[in-house]
Design a protein around this motif. Structure first.
Motif, short mmCIF file in Angstrom:
data_model
loop_
_atom_site.label_atom_id
_atom_site.label_comp_id
_atom_site.label_asym_id
_atom_site.label_seq_id
_atom_site.Cartn_x
_atom_site.Cartn_y
_atom_site.Cartn_z
N LEU A 184 22.12 25.23 45.44
CA LEU A 184 22.83 25.96 46.31
C LEU A 184 24.33 26.01 45.69
O LEU A 184 24.83 25.17 45.31
N GLN A 185 24.67 27.22 46.22
CA GLN A 185 26.05 27.85 45.63
C GLN A 185 26.94 28.36 46.57
O GLN A 185 26.62 28.82 47.60
N LYS A 236 24.48 29.67 55.77
CA LYS A 236 25.71 29.13 55.99
C LYS A 236 25.58 27.49 56.49
O LYS A 236 24.53 27.20 56.87
N ASP A 237 26.67 26.89 56.00
CA ASP A 237 26.46 25.58 56.20
C ASP A 237 27.19 25.22 57.57
O ASP A 237 27.46 26.16 58.25
N ARG A 238 27.30 23.86 58.12
CA ARG A 238 27.60 23.68 59.38
C ARG A 238 29.26 24.10 59.68
O ARG A 238 29.56 24.37 60.84
N HIS A 239 29.92 24.44 58.60
CA HIS A 239 31.33 24.91 58.80
C HIS A 239 31.40 26.44 58.67
O HIS A 239 32.55 26.92 58.60
N GLU A 240 30.28 26.91 58.59
CA GLU A 240 30.08 28.38 58.56
C GLU A 240 30.41 29.00 57.11
O GLU A 240 31.04 30.30 57.20
N MET A 269 27.14 30.42 51.77
CA MET A 269 26.31 29.78 50.57
C MET A 269 25.07 30.69 50.26
O MET A 269 24.91 31.68 50.80
N LEU A 270 24.48 30.18 49.25
CA LEU A 270 23.55 30.85 48.74
C LEU A 270 22.53 30.19 48.10
O LEU A 270 23.12 29.33 47.44
N TYR A 271 21.09 30.41 48.20
CA TYR A 271 20.37 29.42 47.35
C TYR A 271 20.18 30.44 45.97
O TYR A 271 19.89 31.57 45.79
N GLY A 272 20.70 29.73 44.81
CA GLY A 272 20.89 30.54 43.64
C GLY A 272 19.57 31.21 42.93
O GLY A 272 18.73 30.47 42.77
#
Length: 440
Positions: free
Chosen positions: A74-75, A97-101, A104-107
């Motif tokens: 994850l990046q 998106k993580d819990r903080h919005e 992100m992306l799966y590289g």
RNA sequence: CGGGGUAUAGCGCAGUCUGGUAGCGCGGAAGUUUUGGGAACUUCAGGUCGCAGGUUCGAAUCCUGCUGCCCCGACCA
């Protein structure tokens, strides 16, 4: 390993979703299980092969002077915004998106991240050259995954990145990787041809794809038959020496994928009877891309002249999980897989033709213990299946040698060794068989 | 993303047109006989028929919507 304790879910019938032979055989041999389109669990037998392939890649990378590290799957999207690739990559990139919005992306690849790592530590040309690599899962949200692990969405890839002060030095790194690729594929028993190729969305101005010739390949390829007989550098190759002649030898004969194929040049540079037009599977690619990432990301180093400049980079991929499929495409028959010794999940399969017979059981146990003590990877079929079923099973999973132990042979003090690839059979005493299997 | 399929037991499939108690083969379990190239017989277990609505006395079957998966093409390590 005793089959009764192992986990090897063999399928007798062909799963309907599998079209090409490697996909079918991997499912039938209990190597993989599909979890979603283009996403697979690697079952024990498949995992062993995957690990063997990865280990060969790792050994040859290390031999060529590359240094292993491990970057995450994850990046952060922000990293990719620095090079403009977050916007450029399109729907193939899996965005989350993580819990903080936070975006992100799966590289799908790691140029941006490795450049960020490099720039935060390296300032001087004195620390160069460097080649860093990792073997990590990637994700590309293909519009249409197919061919099993040959074109999955999640895939295991070795990606190496080179860092140099100028273009001339970067070419040396390119040559190192080029030569190490020749060795990697040769060690797996594959005849792989480097072909001129397009550079694709990763960019750059020099690139070769490493292609296995196969009728089931994804793209049309054209080459001079001469490339099939070029020598592979042995393990004594000096990676600090001049590799340019080797690269030149391999790149001077015509070899191109359909994307860059030039029919006129092909006709001009090859002679009648030496032209090969077939299909190919890409298993590796090398790029030189200069300052494509270092410039926008301000990954600068100070040169010997005291002037700061972006490093000159290249990236070098090997499709590790794809190779498992490609190896089967290149090595199979009607009965199943035929593993090259270097990547076989087990070297020997023992078939006990009459489980419960005291003499047969004892001979198998002795064989198993002797081989395991010698460090031979061996799978002992101690199931209650009938002989025919055991033969079919062993042929399917394709172990290089089959040790066939039954009461008839033992009555004459002999067991049978069958070589999967050739079908050749020899009858030997148990002790001779043990020696033979350890030595071969 | 365009075009075409398909979804029923672990796997491969029939049943859907014409609505009426969910079937076959393989695989699994138990038993008997077998035993050198995927054995035979007997018995048994296993399914919210992809999901959600609707029509109907009654839906695997008819209608609507959705989803998964596969194939051809474009795209791609």
């Amino acid at each position: 390993m005793r089959l009764s304790r192992y986990f090897l879910p063999i399928l007798r019938e062909n799963p309907k979703e599998a079209e090409i032979v490697s996909h079918r055989l991997m499912l039938r041999a209990g190597m993989i299980r599909q979890e979603a389109a283009g996403i697979y669990s690697w079952l024990p037998l498949g995992l062993k092969v995957l690990q063997k392939v990865a280990e060969i890649v790792r050994e040859e990378m290390n031999r060529a002077g590359a240094i292993e590290l491990l970057m995450p799957t994850l990046q952060l999207a922000d990293l990719w915004r620095e090079t403009g690739r977050y916007e450029a990559y399109g729907p193939e990139m899996l965005r989350i998106k993580d819990r903080h919005e936070r975006e992100m992306l799966y590289g799908p690849t790691n140029e941006d991240m490795i450049t960020a790592i490099f720039r935060s530590y390296v300032r001087s040309y004195r620390e160069l050259p460097k080649i860093l690599y990792h073997i990590q899962w990637k994700f590309r949200d293909e519009q249409r995954p197919r061919f099993g692990v040959m074109r999955g969405r999640e895939f295991l890839m070795k990606d190496a990145y080179s860092f140099d002060v100028d273009e001339a030095a970067a070419r040396l790194a390119y040559n190192r990787m080029f030569v190490s690729y020749l060795r990697i594929f040769a060690r797996m028993g594959l005849r792989v041809i480097p072909m001129r190729a397009e550079t694709g969305p990763i960019g750059g101005d020099q690139s070769h794809e490493f292609i296995i010739l196969a009728e089931t390949g994804e793209s049309a390829v054209y080459c001079d038959a001469g490339v099939l007989n070029l020598p592979i550098p042995d393990e004594t190759i000096d990676y600090d020496g001049d590799l340019a002649p080797i690269v030149k030898q391999w790149t001077s004969l015509y070899a191109a994928t359909e994307d860059v194929h030039d029919a006129e040049r092909f006709a001009r540079e090859t002679t009648e009877g030496q032209r090969i037009e077939t299909r190919g599977i890409e298993v590796g690619q090398v790029f030189f891309f200069g300052d494509k990432y270092s410039k926008p990301m301000n990954a600068n180093i100070t040169g010997p002249d005291g002037v700061e400049r972006p490093f000159q980079g290249g990236s070098y991929g090997v499709g590790v999980s794809r190779l498992v499929g490609a190896l089967i495409e290149a090595n199979h028959d009607e009965a199943g897989i035929i593993w090259p010794a270097s990547v076989a999940p087990f070297k020997v399969g023992i078939a006990n033709l009459k489980v419960g017979d005291a003499a047969t059981d004892a001979a198998c146990e002795k064989l198993l213990a002797a081989l395991e003590a010698a460090g031979v990877d061996v799978l002992y079929d101690d199931s209650a299946d009938r002989p025919g079923a055991k033969f079919a099973k062993l042929d399917l999973i394709g172990l290089p040698y089959q040790a066939i132990v039954g009461p008839k042979g033992l009555a004459e003090g002999r067991i049978e060794i069958k070589t999967r690839a050739s079908g050749e059979r020899v009858e030997l005493s148990l002790d001779e068989a043990i020696k033979r299997l350890i030595a071969s």
